[in-house]
Design an enzyme around this catalytic site. Structure first.
Site, PDB file in Angstrom:
ATOM      1  N   LYS A 138       8.576  -6.534  -7.330  1.00  0.00           N
ATOM      2  CA  LYS A 138       8.444  -5.151  -6.892  1.00  0.00           C
ATOM      3  C   LYS A 138       9.840  -4.562  -6.801  1.00  0.00           C
ATOM      4  O   LYS A 138      10.643  -4.961  -5.961  1.00  0.00           O
ATOM      5  CB  LYS A 138       7.730  -5.119  -5.541  1.00  0.00           C
ATOM      6  CG  LYS A 138       7.392  -3.728  -5.075  1.00  0.00           C
ATOM      7  CD  LYS A 138       6.400  -3.804  -3.943  1.00  0.00           C
ATOM      8  CE  LYS A 138       6.205  -2.469  -3.302  1.00  0.00           C
ATOM      9  NZ  LYS A 138       5.229  -2.524  -2.211  1.00  0.00           N
ATOM     10  N   ASP A 194      -0.065   1.209   5.712  1.00  0.00           N
ATOM     11  CA  ASP A 194      -0.747   1.703   4.510  1.00  0.00           C
ATOM     12  C   ASP A 194      -2.015   0.880   4.252  1.00  0.00           C
ATOM     13  O   ASP A 194      -2.233   0.382   3.149  1.00  0.00           O
ATOM     14  CB  ASP A 194       0.220   1.594   3.316  1.00  0.00           C
ATOM     15  CG  ASP A 194      -0.277   2.317   2.075  1.00  0.00           C
ATOM     16  OD1 ASP A 194      -1.187   3.159   2.193  1.00  0.00           O
ATOM     17  OD2 ASP A 194       0.239   2.031   0.977  1.00  0.00           O
ATOM     18  N   GLN A 250       3.326   1.703 -11.812  1.00  0.00           N
ATOM     19  CA  GLN A 250       4.530   2.528 -11.728  1.00  0.00           C
ATOM     20  C   GLN A 250       4.258   3.569 -10.652  1.00  0.00           C
ATOM     21  O   GLN A 250       3.520   4.533 -10.874  1.00  0.00           O
ATOM     22  CB  GLN A 250       4.779   3.194 -13.092  1.00  0.00           C
ATOM     23  CG  GLN A 250       5.715   4.370 -13.090  1.00  0.00           C
ATOM     24  CD  GLN A 250       7.162   3.983 -13.376  1.00  0.00           C
ATOM     25  OE1 GLN A 250       7.463   3.443 -14.416  1.00  0.00           O
ATOM     26  NE2 GLN A 250       8.028   4.258 -12.418  1.00  0.00           N
ATOM     27  N   GLY A 251       4.768   3.326  -9.449  1.00  0.00           N
ATOM     28  CA  GLY A 251       4.532   4.266  -8.355  1.00  0.00           C
ATOM     29  C   GLY A 251       5.675   5.256  -8.236  1.00  0.00           C
ATOM     30  O   GLY A 251       6.573   5.292  -9.077  1.00  0.00           O
ATOM     31  N   ALA A 252       5.623   6.060  -7.160  1.00  0.00           N
ATOM     32  CA  ALA A 252       6.653   7.069  -6.944  1.00  0.00           C
ATOM     33  C   ALA A 252       7.961   6.423  -6.485  1.00  0.00           C
ATOM     34  O   ALA A 252       9.034   6.975  -6.680  1.00  0.00           O
ATOM     35  CB  ALA A 252       6.178   8.071  -5.901  1.00  0.00           C
ATOM     36  N   GLU A 253       7.856   5.245  -5.862  1.00  0.00           N
ATOM     37  CA  GLU A 253       9.061   4.626  -5.314  1.00  0.00           C
ATOM     38  C   GLU A 253       9.324   3.223  -5.846  1.00  0.00           C
ATOM     39  O   GLU A 253      10.397   2.677  -5.636  1.00  0.00           O
ATOM     40  CB  GLU A 253       8.933   4.532  -3.791  1.00  0.00           C
ATOM     41  CG  GLU A 253       8.785   5.876  -3.151  1.00  0.00           C
ATOM     42  CD  GLU A 253       9.078   5.871  -1.668  1.00  0.00           C
ATOM     43  OE1 GLU A 253       9.569   4.859  -1.146  1.00  0.00           O
ATOM     44  OE2 GLU A 253       8.808   6.898  -1.044  1.00  0.00           O
TER      45      GLU A 253
HETATM   46  N1  ATP Z   1       1.464 -10.005  -4.208  1.00  0.00           N
HETATM   47  C1  ATP Z   1       0.564  -9.397  -4.965  1.00  0.00           C
HETATM   48  N2  ATP Z   1      -0.455 -10.088  -5.507  1.00  0.00           N
HETATM   49  C2  ATP Z   1      -1.368  -9.476  -6.294  1.00  0.00           C
HETATM   50  N3  ATP Z   1      -1.329  -8.184  -6.623  1.00  0.00           N
HETATM   51  C3  ATP Z   1      -0.328  -7.444  -6.129  1.00  0.00           C
HETATM   52  C4  ATP Z   1       0.656  -7.998  -5.270  1.00  0.00           C
HETATM   53  N4  ATP Z   1       1.533  -7.035  -4.941  1.00  0.00           N
HETATM   54  C5  ATP Z   1       1.108  -5.921  -5.551  1.00  0.00           C
HETATM   55  N5  ATP Z   1      -0.010  -6.155  -6.273  1.00  0.00           N
HETATM   56  C6  ATP Z   1      -0.744  -5.187  -7.100  1.00  0.00           C
HETATM   57  O1  ATP Z   1       0.117  -4.133  -7.464  1.00  0.00           O
HETATM   58  C7  ATP Z   1      -0.338  -2.902  -6.890  1.00  0.00           C
HETATM   59  C8  ATP Z   1       0.868  -2.100  -6.415  1.00  0.00           C
HETATM   60  O2  ATP Z   1       1.614  -2.825  -5.479  1.00  0.00           O
HETATM   61  P1  ATP Z   1       2.064  -2.207  -4.103  1.00  0.00           P
HETATM   62  O3  ATP Z   1       0.855  -1.593  -3.453  1.00  0.00           O
HETATM   63  O4  ATP Z   1       2.827  -3.235  -3.354  1.00  0.00           O
HETATM   64  O5  ATP Z   1       3.071  -1.098  -4.613  1.00  0.00           O
HETATM   65  P2  ATP Z   1       3.158   0.450  -4.354  1.00  0.00           P
HETATM   66  O6  ATP Z   1       1.922   0.957  -3.694  1.00  0.00           O
HETATM   67  O7  ATP Z   1       3.596   1.054  -5.634  1.00  0.00           O
HETATM   68  O8  ATP Z   1       4.390   0.430  -3.407  1.00  0.00           O
HETATM   69  P3  ATP Z   1       4.676   1.161  -2.018  1.00  0.00           P
HETATM   70  O9  ATP Z   1       3.340   1.467  -1.362  1.00  0.00           O
HETATM   71  O10 ATP Z   1       5.450   0.132  -1.271  1.00  0.00           O
HETATM   72  O11 ATP Z   1       5.482   2.355  -2.390  1.00  0.00           O
HETATM   73  C9  ATP Z   1      -1.279  -3.318  -5.766  1.00  0.00           C
HETATM   74  O12 ATP Z   1      -2.251  -2.381  -5.481  1.00  0.00           O
HETATM   75  C10 ATP Z   1      -1.882  -4.590  -6.324  1.00  0.00           C
HETATM   76  O13 ATP Z   1      -2.922  -4.291  -7.213  1.00  0.00           O
END
Ligand code: ATP
Length: 213
Positions: free
Chosen positions: A26, A124, A7-10
């Site tokens: 996502k 990132d 659960q991120g900020a966005e």
């Molecule tokens: N396609 C994928 N396969 C495996 N694990 C994934 C995948 N996408 C995301 N994850 C897991 O979920 C976590 C969060 O996903 P992601 O980094 O895309 O989101 P976020 O950092 O919340 O979003 P953003 O940086 O776009 O605001 C990742 O660190 C990874 O552990």
């Protein structure tokens, strides 16, 4: 059943089954402090941008999660759930294994050169956003949430600098590994030497900024 994994900020990230395939959903959600109409526009633009970057990687043969479906009403991208481990985990588990670190550095440098060749800036880069596929050991780039299109040397250099900062803060004494990444990058990239020269500038700026505080 979808399982919330972040659960991120966005965005909220779920693991689920997509017609028999392990998938990640996502979902970008609204930000309450923004005007609702503007927010809707910005959110859906980001979703489209992220999906577009994933598609372009796929087309260029760069390993990234396959896109299964885009739900533009719920601002959700359904994509392949990469089975494997992060480069972060691989480096932590293999601490002291210089052969492994060198091998990883080459894979990372090559993948980033290929990404920049198709004019995508990741935005990132961290060792948590780099995966190793269990089945093939291929390096997979994930999280294109901040990615964008650019062919500017400066943007490419900053992309590498972001990774360098993340690398050195997450993995102590990893200077040699990061050097290996840059070497592999310069060998394969379109404007490798120029990006390297710019990276020196960006580092200098970063150092000055941290001195000023
Ligand atoms: N396609 C994928 N396969 C495996 N694990 C994934 C995948 N996408 C995301 N994850 C897991 O979920 C976590 C969060 O996903 P992601 O980094 O895309 O989101 P976020 O950092 O919340 O979003 P953003 O940086 O776009 O605001 C990742 O660190 C990874 O552990």
């Amino acid at each position: 059943m979808a399982q919330l994994i972040q659960q991120g900020a966005e965005a909220k990230v779920f693991a689920l089954d997509f017609y028999g395939r392990p998938a990640i959903a996502k979902e970008r959600f609204a930000k309450t402090y923004r005007h609702p109409t503007l927010d809707k526009k910005l959110t859906s633009r980001r979703v489209v941008q992220e999906a577009r970057c994933l598609f372009r990687c796929q087309q260029a043969g760069i390993d990234a999660p396959a896109v299964y479906h885009i739900d533009d009403v719920r601002n959700t991208i359904y994509m392949e759930h990469i089975q494997g481990r992060t480069v972060k985990r691989a480096l932590v588990d293999g601490e002291g294994d210089t052969a492994l670190a060198e091998q990883l550095a080459i894979k990372i440098g090559k993948a980033l050169a290929a990404l920049h060749r198709i004019q995508i800036i990741h935005g990132d880069l961290t060792t948590s956003n780099l995966y190793l596929r269990e089945s093939t050991d291929s390096l997979v780039l994930i999280d294109f949430g901040l990615s964008y299109h650019s062919n500017l040397i400066e943007d490419k250099a900053v992309d590498l600098y972001v990774l360098e900062r993340a690398f050195l803060s997450t993995h102590p004494n990893s200077e040699a590994t990061f050097d290996g990444i840059v070497r592999a990058y310069v060998k394969q990239a379109q404007d490798g030497k120029q990006v390297l020269a710019k990276l020196e500038d960006v580092r200098l700026r970063g150092r000055k900024r941290s001195m000023v505080g």
